[in-house]
Design a protein around this motif. Structure first.
Motif, mmCIF file in Angstrom:
data_model
loop_
_atom_site.group_PDB
_atom_site.id
_atom_site.type_symbol
_atom_site.label_atom_id
_atom_site.label_comp_id
_atom_site.label_asym_id
_atom_site.label_seq_id
_atom_site.Cartn_x
_atom_site.Cartn_y
_atom_site.Cartn_z
ATOM 1 N N VAL A 11 0.844 -1.191 0.000
ATOM 2 C CA VAL A 11 0.000 0.000 0.000
ATOM 3 C C VAL A 11 0.879 1.241 0.000
ATOM 4 O O VAL A 11 0.628 2.191 -0.730
ATOM 5 N N MET A 12 1.927 1.241 0.810
ATOM 6 C CA MET A 12 2.824 2.396 0.857
ATOM 7 C C MET A 12 3.476 2.618 -0.509
ATOM 8 O O MET A 12 3.551 3.738 -0.977
ATOM 9 N N ARG A 13 3.942 1.565 -1.141
ATOM 10 C CA ARG A 13 4.565 1.720 -2.456
ATOM 11 C C ARG A 13 3.546 2.216 -3.479
ATOM 12 O O ARG A 13 3.842 3.071 -4.291
ATOM 13 N N ALA A 14 2.337 1.686 -3.412
ATOM 14 C CA ALA A 14 1.287 2.141 -4.332
ATOM 15 C C ALA A 14 0.946 3.603 -4.063
ATOM 16 O O ALA A 14 0.772 4.389 -4.993
ATOM 17 N N ASP A 15 0.857 3.981 -2.778
ATOM 18 C CA ASP A 15 0.607 5.387 -2.437
ATOM 19 C C ASP A 15 1.735 6.272 -2.951
ATOM 20 O O ASP A 15 1.491 7.360 -3.473
ATOM 21 N N GLY A 16 2.957 5.797 -2.779
ATOM 22 C CA GLY A 16 4.111 6.566 -3.245
ATOM 23 C C GLY A 16 4.081 6.763 -4.754
ATOM 24 O O GLY A 16 4.333 7.870 -5.249
ATOM 25 N N ARG A 17 3.758 5.711 -5.484
ATOM 26 C CA ARG A 17 3.662 5.823 -6.949
ATOM 27 C C ARG A 17 2.538 6.770 -7.346
ATOM 28 O O ARG A 17 2.686 7.597 -8.241
ATOM 29 N N ARG A 18 1.416 6.648 -6.651
ATOM 30 C CA ARG A 18 0.277 7.516 -6.951
ATOM 31 C C ARG A 18 0.645 8.983 -6.669
ATOM 32 O O ARG A 18 0.367 9.861 -7.483
ATOM 33 N N ASN A 19 1.297 9.235 -5.536
ATOM 34 C CA ASN A 19 1.711 10.602 -5.215
ATOM 35 C C ASN A 19 2.689 11.142 -6.253
ATOM 36 O O ASN A 19 2.588 12.299 -6.683
ATOM 37 N N ARG A 20 3.624 10.304 -6.663
ATOM 38 C CA ARG A 20 4.607 10.731 -7.669
ATOM 39 C C ARG A 20 3.905 11.070 -8.983
ATOM 40 O O ARG A 20 4.183 12.095 -9.604
ATOM 41 N N ASP A 21 2.993 10.215 -9.402
ATOM 42 C CA ASP A 21 2.248 10.471 -10.640
ATOM 43 C C ASP A 21 1.421 11.752 -10.536
ATOM 44 O O ASP A 21 1.369 12.545 -11.473
ATOM 45 N N GLN A 22 0.791 11.953 -9.373
ATOM 46 C CA GLN A 22 0.013 13.180 -9.162
ATOM 47 C C GLN A 22 0.927 14.405 -9.226
ATOM 48 O O GLN A 22 0.547 15.434 -9.802
ATOM 49 N N LEU A 23 2.088 14.302 -8.645
ATOM 50 C CA LEU A 23 3.041 15.424 -8.664
ATOM 51 C C LEU A 23 3.516 15.727 -10.082
ATOM 52 O O LEU A 23 3.641 16.894 -10.461
ATOM 53 N N MET A 24 3.747 14.689 -10.854
ATOM 54 C CA MET A 24 4.188 14.891 -12.244
ATOM 55 C C MET A 24 3.088 15.582 -13.051
ATOM 56 O O MET A 24 3.358 16.536 -13.794
ATOM 57 N N ARG A 25 1.860 15.114 -12.914
ATOM 58 C CA ARG A 25 0.742 15.750 -13.630
ATOM 59 C C ARG A 25 0.565 17.198 -13.177
ATOM 60 O O ARG A 25 0.344 18.094 -13.992
ATOM 61 N N ALA A 26 0.659 17.423 -11.877
ATOM 62 C CA ALA A 26 0.500 18.779 -11.345
ATOM 63 C C ALA A 26 1.621 19.684 -11.839
ATOM 64 O O ALA A 26 1.382 20.846 -12.199
ATOM 65 N N ALA A 27 2.841 19.177 -11.885
ATOM 66 C CA ALA A 27 3.968 19.980 -12.370
ATOM 67 C C ALA A 27 3.755 20.361 -13.831
ATOM 68 O O ALA A 27 3.991 21.515 -14.216
ATOM 69 N N GLN A 28 3.302 19.420 -14.644
ATOM 70 C CA GLN A 28 3.017 19.746 -16.044
ATOM 71 C C GLN A 28 1.995 20.869 -16.134
ATOM 72 O O GLN A 28 2.159 21.810 -16.898
ATOM 73 N N GLU A 29 0.954 20.745 -15.338
ATOM 74 C CA GLU A 29 -0.132 21.734 -15.358
ATOM 75 C C GLU A 29 0.357 23.104 -14.877
ATOM 76 O O GLU A 29 0.135 24.129 -15.535
ATOM 77 N N VAL A 30 1.043 23.136 -13.746
ATOM 78 C CA VAL A 30 1.491 24.402 -13.158
ATOM 79 C C VAL A 30 2.580 25.033 -14.017
ATOM 80 O O VAL A 30 2.547 26.240 -14.290
ATOM 81 N N PHE A 31 3.543 24.245 -14.481
ATOM 82 C CA PHE A 31 4.626 24.793 -15.304
ATOM 83 C C PHE A 31 4.091 25.302 -16.640
ATOM 84 O O PHE A 31 4.603 26.267 -17.188
ATOM 85 N N ALA A 32 3.067 24.649 -17.186
ATOM 86 C CA ALA A 32 2.488 25.100 -18.458
ATOM 87 C C ALA A 32 1.899 26.502 -18.326
ATOM 88 O O ALA A 32 1.961 27.300 -19.263
ATOM 89 N N VAL A 33 1.366 26.818 -17.159
ATOM 90 C CA VAL A 33 0.750 28.128 -16.938
ATOM 91 C C VAL A 33 1.758 29.149 -16.399
ATOM 92 O O VAL A 33 1.822 30.284 -16.872
ATOM 93 N N GLN A 34 2.581 28.718 -15.423
ATOM 94 C CA GLN A 34 3.442 29.653 -14.702
ATOM 95 C C GLN A 34 4.919 29.547 -15.059
ATOM 96 O O GLN A 34 5.718 30.347 -14.595
ATOM 97 N N GLY A 35 5.311 28.574 -15.841
ATOM 98 C CA GLY A 35 6.719 28.401 -16.197
ATOM 99 C C GLY A 35 7.469 27.569 -15.174
ATOM 100 O O GLY A 35 6.944 27.208 -14.123
ATOM 101 N N THR A 36 8.731 27.288 -15.490
ATOM 102 C CA THR A 36 9.539 26.415 -14.638
ATOM 103 C C THR A 36 9.924 27.059 -13.312
ATOM 104 O O THR A 36 10.366 26.370 -12.406
ATOM 105 N N GLY A 37 9.744 28.352 -13.188
ATOM 106 C CA GLY A 37 10.033 29.031 -11.934
ATOM 107 C C GLY A 37 8.849 29.054 -10.983
ATOM 108 O O GLY A 37 8.912 29.674 -9.922
#
Length: 193
Positions: A11-37
């Motif tokens: 469960v912890m590993r699955a949670d970790g993978r899910r969190n990582r995937d969520q962070l990657m999607r969120a980074a794409q979304e936020v960086f697309a609007v606000q840039g890498t900074g």
């Protein structure tokens, strides 16, 4: 270890993978609007996790960028190697440079992030950027050997100019058209008479 421990670890590993995937999607979304900074707190908030979770997965901004850009940059390096092996390396250089400019336009601020990573061997993004640089240098060298590209152009100048084109085109009303126009001017200036 009993089966309960195994289930808990899974469960912890699955949670970790899910969190990582969520962070990657969120980074794409936020960086697309606000840039890498953009604020990494904003990335964590968008992912629905706390900042500590973000830093557990990605201890630095470059680590997050490296994960986000890694496959794309590896593909760019491989494409440069493939084009260097073709008979018309000059044409390959122009094709690849257009692809690079498109990639550097993914996020506002990305050209600066790549430049900084190339200067910092300790950056998690450095190795991927350096691999891309080495492959591009070979492609440039092959194109110069054909006599169709100026012999005095260095790889760092090619990358810096590509970064500049990406920066200039991004805020234009039609970034793709602006990018093509700037690249055409650049390429015509690099060809030998």
């Amino acid at each position: 270890m009993d089966s309960g421990d195994r289930d808990s670890g899974s469960v912890m590993r699955a949670d970790g993978r899910r969190n990582r995937d969520q962070l990657m999607r969120a980074a794409q979304e936020v960086f697309a609007v606000q840039g890498t900074g953009a604020s990494l707190r904003e990335v964590a908030r968008t992912a629905g996790v706390n900042v500590a979770t973000l830093y557990r997965h990605f201890p630095t901004r470059d680590a997050l960028l490296g994960a986000l850009l890694g496959d794309g940059f590896d593909q760019l390096a491989t494409r440069a190697q493939e084009l260097a092996a073709k008979s018309d390396a000059a044409e390959g250089l122009w094709i690849w440079t257009r692809t690079l400019v498109d990639a550097l336009s993914w996020y506002d601020g990305l050209p600066d992030s790549v430049s900084e990573a190339l200067r910092d061997p300790n950056s998690p993004l450095h190795d991927r950027c350096e691999r891309l640089r080495v492959a591009a240098a070979e492609l440039l060298h092959r194109a110069q050997q054909s006599g169709q590209v100026r012999s005095d152009l260095g790889i760092d100048e090619l990358l810096a100019t590509s970064s500049a084109v990406a920066r200039l085109a991004r805020p234009a009303a039609d970034p793709a058209a602006a990018s093509e126009r700037f690249l055409t001017l650049f390429i015509e200036g690099l060809t030998t008479a």
